[in-house]
Design a protein around this motif. Sequence first.
Motif, PDB file in Angstrom:
ATOM      1  N   ASN A  11      -0.379 -13.092   5.585  1.00 10.63           N
ATOM      2  CA  ASN A  11      -1.823 -12.438   5.266  1.00 10.63           C
ATOM      3  C   ASN A  11      -1.366 -10.919   4.869  1.00 10.63           C
ATOM      4  N   LEU A  12      -0.424 -10.824   4.103  1.00  9.80           N
ATOM      5  CA  LEU A  12      -0.503  -9.083   3.665  1.00  9.80           C
ATOM      6  C   LEU A  12      -0.748  -8.854   2.146  1.00  9.80           C
ATOM      7  N   PHE A  13      -0.573 -10.060   1.704  1.00  9.28           N
ATOM      8  CA  PHE A  13      -1.954  -9.539  -0.073  1.00  9.28           C
ATOM      9  C   PHE A  13      -3.549  -9.759   0.753  1.00  9.28           C
ATOM     10  N   GLU A  14      -4.039 -10.066   1.800  1.00  6.82           N
ATOM     11  CA  GLU A  14      -5.336 -10.003   1.947  1.00  6.82           C
ATOM     12  C   GLU A  14      -5.609  -8.707   2.766  1.00  6.82           C
ATOM     13  N   ILE A  15      -4.570  -8.330   3.970  1.00  8.99           N
ATOM     14  CA  ILE A  15      -4.707  -7.062   4.378  1.00  8.99           C
ATOM     15  C   ILE A  15      -4.276  -6.227   3.545  1.00  8.99           C
ATOM     16  N   ARG A  16      -3.471  -6.142   2.296  1.00  6.81           N
ATOM     17  CA  ARG A  16      -3.557  -4.741   1.373  1.00  6.81           C
ATOM     18  C   ARG A  16      -4.350  -4.743   0.695  1.00  6.81           C
ATOM     19  N   LYS A  17      -5.538  -5.703   0.314  1.00  7.74           N
ATOM     20  CA  LYS A  17      -7.023  -6.074  -0.147  1.00  7.74           C
ATOM     21  C   LYS A  17      -7.814  -5.271   0.416  1.00  7.74           C
TER      22      LYS A  17
END
Lengths: 270, 625
Positions: free
Chosen positions: B85-91
């Motif tokens: 989920n990292l990418f989504e969370i950082r967005k």
Amino acid sequence: MANVAFGQYYPASSFTHKCDPRTKILFLIGFIVAIFMAKNFYALGACALVFTVVACFSKIPFKSLLKSVKAVLILLVFTVVFNLFFQKEGEVVFEWEFIKLTKEGLYATAFLAVRLFLLVLTSSLLTLTTTPVSLTDGLESLLTPLKWIKFPVHELALVMSIALRFIPILTDETARIMNAQKARGADFENGKLTERIKAVVPILIPLLVSAFRRADELGDAMDARCYSGSTNRTKYKKLTYTWRDLIAGLLLTMLIVAVIVLKAYFPVII
Amino acid sequence: MEAIKFENVYFSYEPTSSEPFYDGQDGRQAFALNGIDFSVREGEFVAVLGHNGSGKSTLARLVNGLLSPTRGEIRVFGMPTSEENLFEIRKTVGIVFQNPDNQMVASIVEDDVAFGPENVGVEREEIGRRIDFALSSVGMEKFRTSMPTRLSGGQKQRIAIAGVLALKPRVMILDESTAMLDPRGRKEVMDVVLRLNKEEKITVLLITHFPEEAMLADRAIVMDHGKIVKQGAPKNVLLSGDVENYGLKMPISVRTCRVLRKDGVPVPDCLNATELALSLKKLLKSGGRYAMNEFNFWPYPSQTVYNKEDVAGGEIICKGLSYAYNESSPFETHALKGVDLRVPSGSFFGIIGHTGSGKSTFVQHLNGLIKLPTAQKKYKQKKGVKQSVDQTLLRVDGFDLTDKSTDFKALRAKVGMVFQYPEQQLFAETVFEDVAFGLRNFKPETSESEIEMCVREAIEKVGLEYEKVKNVSPFELSGGQKRRVAIAGVIVTKPEILVLDEPAAGLDPRGKEEIMSLLHDLKNSWCKTVIIVSHDMDEIAENCDRAAVFSDGKVLIEAETQELFGSAKALKDAGLGLSFTAQVLYELSNLGLYLKAPLKVCEFAKAVACAYNMQTEGGAGKWLT
């Protein structure tokens, strides 16, 4: 002070400043080719003429241009003198002990001097009229085809961009640390070589510590802004050619044609 | 909906230790977070407070996935912060960090703002729209093609916020983003954050030391030793007495009210100067014997005129000092434009001014780090011609700084200088060697036993235990301790004049107070004159007896602190504020009550209490003027 742009960039608004950086880089390459293709003074004269035109359109004071030559002056003089004494063939004009000057030698030396002079001037015209940032952009764009052979163009450009961003910051920091250590009695100007080398330690260590800390924080900030390498990445900045670049291109083409023609019609010196 | 949810989260920087413990022995904690449970609603504005090392920055990094929890679970809009989920969370969650310089990638503002959208593959045209949106949200449209190096700290930090906004986050975390800014920059950033929260409905998690900023939030959370120790409405949290136990401070307004109450003036807890002035107005019919005869809030105080050229020990005299950076180049900037200033011996002197007002440049002249043209090696005086530069006068403690034959090394031993963030200049292997550095430079003939004595004295003076720290690497110490070591390294030569540039910058409230009391102690024992450069008006009012305001390369006012803050208009002209107590007096004068009281909080309270008691005891009217 933070508000000093490093490098040579001379801020102004001119035809040359507004040209696309790619055009300027390619123009410089073409110009260097022309200079080396020029085999007599007429062709070289054509090069000098084109340089003068470009320089005039750049609105850069002649003094600032000459300043850039000053840095390589010793090298220039050395090459010229060296060349002068080692040309032994031809009509002798002056002879004393082992020194022998020939007419051909004198011509060739003068030619070399003009050539080198033009070379240095034109290169510094590029850096005087182009900010380091747009130079990087231009280089990245020109190198893009290399992606085909898996050359990391984007990564290289990002490294250059970050370096440019941090050079003024680290320069400032160096000055600040030096001042702090000077205030504690450190002496960087006097003393023997060994002492001076030792005096660098109190600057270098804090600077390294700080650079690593900055790198660490920057890494976090980039991660936090979703950086994940060049895959699936878009690019906002787009360089576009304008009429200026067309004119520059035409000028360069004319120069190269002129040099070839002049080379064919007039005697070759070198 | 819950934007952020922490469920029983533990975090350790050392992956090997599995059991949470706190080792009181060396003050180190194996676990930075010790069982954190909390959640933030969408659209909420939550402030997280705590002293340095309480775990609040770790908390921020966990939310964004820069760190992952050792135990427990963190969810952002229902998504656990796991690798996939990292990418989504950082967005979704953007972070703005502390140092504005260390979070920008590009040398042009718009390129830097574009960095985030480029990373997530946004179309070119859309990136353009997002840059417009982000820059206008932070009010920086005009700087689209500027270079960050030319911006002020507050502006840089607004660009950093824009860079995060361009990713269209729903949550924004500010990790001490205002700690390195001056009051003006801090206000700029806080205004932007408040607007984003109210208008764009962005959830904000603000990590800060400043109680005044936390007061703006919907909810405040106090952390200590990796645990949440208090939470609730900021007013309730910050006004309860026990926040001071966690290394925090109440807002200065509340602190002042408490001191007033202790001295017998029944005022409620007020949150700003206007409120306090109003309640004081109700209590006081007049200023009693502290009433001012005339209204002296407006005129500029008289400039001290001085002509004498001989200087007492610890005294500084400066006349007509000018300085330009990069002279005769396109980047020429005039930092000083004729500074006239006298710093009397034995004063605790404050230098106030915005970034770029020339105060740092001035300070660097005092120990010859910047030498006057006439004092430089290459300077040759023309015979018979009295040059215009000779008009400049700069004498420090008996040294003539306009003369190149002056012994600058001796001067530097006499004038100690502590730069901003002095801990960044530490370099030696041990604390002992670092502190001894200056001494060895200035007095190479000193014997080892004498050096040891001086170093011990200096380290003990700054409040550290000599035996404990002498062989420790300075890089292993905590932030506040490092700063102390750096100060010890300057005072080890026992300078008569000590100059400090923002000595308390970046420290938490407790650290700030400790540094200030250290300076007073130094002034009473080793140094004749102490000069501090600061933007914090309360710090100046509380500590300095005289101060000078720098504005645009000149000294705008130089006066006793009391008188200086009396000239509210002059300070306003320079874009500066007043200390809290001066603000109260000013507001009172607007209400028609002219009170003259000292500006240090405790003395201010005494004076107000005195005026109050006299009129209650002696009957109304007796003390009216």
